[in-house]
Design an enzyme around this catalytic site. Structure first.
Site, PDB file in Angstrom:
ATOM      1  N   SER A  50       0.755  -1.209  -0.031  1.00  0.00           N
ATOM      2  CA  SER A  50       0.020  -0.035  -0.086  1.00  0.00           C
ATOM      3  C   SER A  50       0.781   1.511   0.093  1.00  0.00           C
ATOM      4  O   SER A  50       1.557   1.390  -0.881  1.00  0.00           O
ATOM      5  CB  SER A  50      -1.103   0.026   1.152  1.00  0.00           C
ATOM      6  N   ASP A  88      -5.492  -3.597  -2.577  1.00  0.00           N
ATOM      7  CA  ASP A  88      -4.335  -3.320  -1.659  1.00  0.00           C
ATOM      8  C   ASP A  88      -3.997  -4.676  -1.122  1.00  0.00           C
ATOM      9  O   ASP A  88      -4.622  -5.591  -0.406  1.00  0.00           O
ATOM     10  CB  ASP A  88      -4.905  -2.448  -0.432  1.00  0.00           C
TER      11      ASP A  88
END
Length: 255
Positions: free
Chosen positions: A38, A150
């Site tokens: 991320s 993510d």
């Protein structure tokens, strides 16, 4: 001896990663490989591409959500992600991961198969775009026939990936919050808080097998507020300075 860096997920709080990179460079501690999840993939990726920390910090202070957000009809996500990808192409100078100064990997999750995906080749911008696709906010990113979101869904701090990249010493940077305490004002707040809660619960049941763990106390920093750059950096500097004597001692012992 190789030193690797595992940069964790945490949305805007991940700007604290910059403090860690800055201090390590100041101390002459060479990073031989980086894996990021991320925001960790964004910070780690652009640093591996050769952007100085000073430049990245100034960019963080100037950026606004309007620069990287294109709202779309919420079929797969609220934000289409094309503006963000264009921004990433610009700051990574269109580089491929194979061409970076430091070996790098971005962590994503195949949302259809539930698989942990490590991206170690191809477009750096696309790898970061995939790794930062927070479910419900960003539209999942199509990559080599997979629909990716993510990486924090499965692996918030990619220590095992850094080990697999050949690191003898792994430094993990945990920028997740230990208690979700953000007020909810809109749908983005709801989604960010939800993701924070998921990550916190995931970490409860996972041992972080790093040699050094840096945990900035970011409880007072929102994962959504881009005006908190200096606050996140300040906390990050304090955390890495605290752990620095232990890190230097470990490196000397391993040498």
């Amino acid at each position: 001896m190789k030193i690797g860096l595992a940069l964790g997920a945490g949305a805007v709080r991940g700007l604290a990663h910059l403090a860690v990179l800055d201090v390590l460079k100041r101390e002459g501690i060479r990073i031989d490989c980086i894996a990021g999840c991320s925001i960790g993939s964004l910070i780690g990726g652009v640093y591996a591409a050769g952007l100085p920390v000073k430049y990245i910090k100034e960019l963080a202070r100037e950026i606004d959500w309007d620069h990287i957000t294109d709202i779309t009809f919420p079929r797969h996500g609220l934000v289409k992600g094309d503006k963000f990808l264009s921004f990433l192409e610009l700051i990574t100078q269109g580089k491929n991961i194979e061409d970076l100064n430091i070996p790098f990997a971005a962590i994503a999750c195949d949302i259809e198969q539930g698989e942990h995906i490590v991206i170690k080749e191809g477009s750096l911008a696309k790898a970061i775009r995939a790794s930062t696709s927070i479910p419900g906010i960003y539209v999942p990113f199509k990559h080599k026939g997979r629909l990716l979101v993510d990486g924090g869904v499965l692996d918030t701090i990619p220590v095992s990936t850094v080990r697999d990249m050949g690191a003898d010493i792994v430094i993990a940077v945990d920028v997740g919050v230990k208690k979700v305490n953000d007020s909810v004002k809109n749908i983005f707040d709801i989604l960010f808080n939800t993701f924070d809660i998921m990550q916190h619960e995931l970490e409860k049941h996972k041992t972080l097998a790093a040699d050094i763990i840096i945990r900035p106390d970011l409880a007072d920093c929102s994962g959504f507020d881009l005006d908190q750059v200096d606050k996140c950096l300040s906390v990050g500097y304090s955390a890495v300075e605290d752990i620095l004597p232990d890190l230097i001692k470990l490196i000397k012992e391993r040498i």
